[in-house]
Design a protein around this motif. Structure first.
Motif, short mmCIF file in Angstrom:
data_model
loop_
_atom_site.label_atom_id
_atom_site.label_comp_id
_atom_site.label_asym_id
_atom_site.label_seq_id
_atom_site.Cartn_x
_atom_site.Cartn_y
_atom_site.Cartn_z
N GLU A 149 -8.85 -11.99 -4.67
CA GLU A 149 -8.01 -11.21 -3.90
C GLU A 149 -6.25 -11.15 -4.62
O GLU A 149 -5.95 -12.34 -4.80
CB GLU A 149 -7.88 -11.61 -2.44
CG GLU A 149 -6.76 -11.18 -1.36
CD GLU A 149 -6.81 -11.68 -0.15
OE1 GLU A 149 -5.88 -11.25 0.47
OE2 GLU A 149 -7.56 -12.55 0.14
N ARG A 150 -5.61 -10.04 -4.46
CA ARG A 150 -4.47 -10.05 -4.98
C ARG A 150 -3.41 -9.62 -3.89
O ARG A 150 -3.92 -8.75 -3.14
CB ARG A 150 -4.07 -8.82 -5.97
CG ARG A 150 -5.08 -9.38 -7.20
CD ARG A 150 -5.08 -8.36 -8.32
NE ARG A 150 -3.69 -8.26 -8.79
CZ ARG A 150 -3.11 -8.96 -9.88
NH1 ARG A 150 -3.37 -9.95 -10.14
NH2 ARG A 150 -1.81 -8.65 -10.17
N VAL A 151 -2.39 -10.58 -3.77
CA VAL A 151 -1.43 -10.54 -2.44
C VAL A 151 -0.13 -10.08 -2.99
O VAL A 151 0.27 -10.88 -4.00
CB VAL A 151 -1.54 -11.80 -1.71
CG1 VAL A 151 -0.45 -11.85 -0.71
CG2 VAL A 151 -2.80 -12.15 -1.00
N THR A 152 0.47 -9.13 -2.55
CA THR A 152 1.69 -8.65 -3.11
C THR A 152 2.84 -9.33 -2.29
O THR A 152 2.47 -9.49 -0.84
CB THR A 152 2.05 -7.22 -2.78
OG1 THR A 152 0.82 -6.35 -3.55
CG2 THR A 152 3.10 -6.80 -3.29
N PRO A 153 3.79 -10.06 -3.00
CA PRO A 153 4.92 -10.75 -2.13
C PRO A 153 5.56 -9.75 -1.28
O PRO A 153 5.77 -8.62 -1.48
CB PRO A 153 6.02 -11.21 -3.33
CG PRO A 153 4.94 -11.17 -4.55
CD PRO A 153 4.07 -10.02 -4.36
N THR A 154 5.84 -10.12 -0.16
CA THR A 154 6.61 -9.22 1.06
C THR A 154 7.53 -10.27 1.59
O THR A 154 7.70 -11.46 1.37
CB THR A 154 5.49 -9.10 2.27
OG1 THR A 154 5.13 -10.23 2.87
CG2 THR A 154 4.22 -8.04 1.63
N ILE A 155 8.39 -9.52 2.41
CA ILE A 155 9.54 -10.20 3.13
C ILE A 155 9.56 -9.34 4.56
O ILE A 155 9.42 -8.15 4.46
CB ILE A 155 11.02 -9.92 2.50
CG1 ILE A 155 10.74 -10.79 1.19
CG2 ILE A 155 11.92 -10.53 3.55
CD1 ILE A 155 12.46 -10.65 0.45
N SER A 156 9.32 -10.25 5.60
CA SER A 156 9.03 -9.48 6.93
C SER A 156 10.27 -10.14 7.85
O SER A 156 10.99 -11.37 7.70
CB SER A 156 7.82 -9.80 7.52
OG SER A 156 6.65 -9.38 6.80
N ALA A 157 10.60 -9.21 8.68
CA ALA A 157 11.62 -9.67 9.70
C ALA A 157 11.33 -8.82 10.95
O ALA A 157 10.22 -7.89 11.01
CB ALA A 157 12.80 -9.26 9.41
N ALA A 158 11.41 -9.53 12.26
CA ALA A 158 11.22 -9.17 13.61
C ALA A 158 12.13 -9.24 14.37
O ALA A 158 12.83 -10.37 14.41
CB ALA A 158 9.57 -9.55 14.03
N GLY A 159 12.01 -8.45 15.61
CA GLY A 159 13.24 -8.75 16.59
C GLY A 159 12.84 -7.87 18.10
O GLY A 159 11.94 -7.09 17.86
N SER A 160 13.54 -7.98 18.76
CA SER A 160 13.49 -7.30 20.24
C SER A 160 14.91 -7.21 20.90
O SER A 160 15.67 -7.93 20.57
CB SER A 160 12.33 -7.88 21.03
OG SER A 160 12.99 -9.28 21.50
N GLY A 161 14.60 -6.16 21.85
CA GLY A 161 15.93 -5.90 22.72
C GLY A 161 15.57 -4.92 23.71
O GLY A 161 14.65 -4.29 23.60
N THR A 162 16.31 -4.91 24.59
CA THR A 162 16.25 -3.93 25.87
C THR A 162 17.28 -3.00 25.88
O THR A 162 18.24 -3.06 25.68
CB THR A 162 16.27 -4.92 27.26
OG1 THR A 162 15.28 -5.86 27.06
CG2 THR A 162 15.91 -3.92 28.43
N ILE A 163 16.66 -1.57 26.06
CA ILE A 163 17.38 -0.53 26.18
C ILE A 163 17.15 0.19 27.32
O ILE A 163 16.10 0.31 28.01
CB ILE A 163 17.18 0.52 24.86
CG1 ILE A 163 17.43 0.00 23.82
CG2 ILE A 163 18.17 1.91 24.99
CD1 ILE A 163 17.03 0.76 22.53
#
Length: 183
Positions: free
Chosen positions: A9-23
């Motif tokens: 299996e080949r895995v490509t390097p990634t960078i992830s970010a997540a967040g949340s907020g109320t509108i």
């Protein structure tokens, strides 16, 4: 470019970010504005002109494609995205299919019980598109993740300000978790 793991299996390097907020807007108002390519330039940094659907694409049709012009450095690049999942007003998921800066993203909205506001949960994953980018992700991933999260929180604050002109005044407060900005 990928990294070989067991089983080939080949895995490509990634960078992830997540967040949340109320509108302080109903989920349908937020969703309609957030996923429309023609409004992205109003709140997404470095998108300086309205995007557009291509091939008769629509925001509620999986497989639809849209294009934006993304300015980075001294160059403007055309990027084409494809809708991978969509369910108004709770989910919008897409991926880059052409152009530089490959990313995957999703927005998940949870409406309040009174229908007057919604929490926006977002995730963005940048994928490596070259050996140079892969090495950079490995060496600077911690910093790039922080930068991505800060940038995204800023964009969502601009988004909340933009929604004020849709109806009544809204507000966005980013969640601060143990990982820093975002959640």
């Amino acid at each position: 470019m990928g990294i070989d793991h067991e089983g080939g299996e080949r895995v490509t390097p990634t960078i992830s970010a997540a967040g949340s907020g109320t509108i302080n807007k109903p989920a349908t108002v937020i969703w309609d504005y957030m996923v429309a390519p023609e409004t992205l330039h109003e709140w997404v940094k470095d998108v300086n002109s309205p995007g557009e659907w291509i091939d008769d694409g629509k925001l509620d049709v999986i497989g639809s494609r849209y294009r934006i012009d993304y300015a980075y450095g001294k160059k403007v690049n055309e990027i084409i995205f494809k809708v991978r999942a969509t369910e108004r007003p709770t989910l919008f998921d897409g991926t880059t299919v052409e152009g530089p800066y490959p990313i995957d993203f999703d927005y998940r909205l949870e409406e309040s019980s009174d229908g007057e506001s919604a929490t926006v949960n977002w995730r963005m994953t940048a994928r490596s598109d070259s050996k140079v980018t892969a090495v950079a992700f490995v060496l600077t991933g911690w910093f790039a993740k922080y930068f991505m999260k800060c940038r995204r929180v800023g964009e969502l604050k601009r988004f909340a300000i933009c929604t004020r002109k849709i109806e009544t005044c809204g507000a966005f407060e980013p969640a601060i978790g143990s990982e820093g900005i975002g959640k």
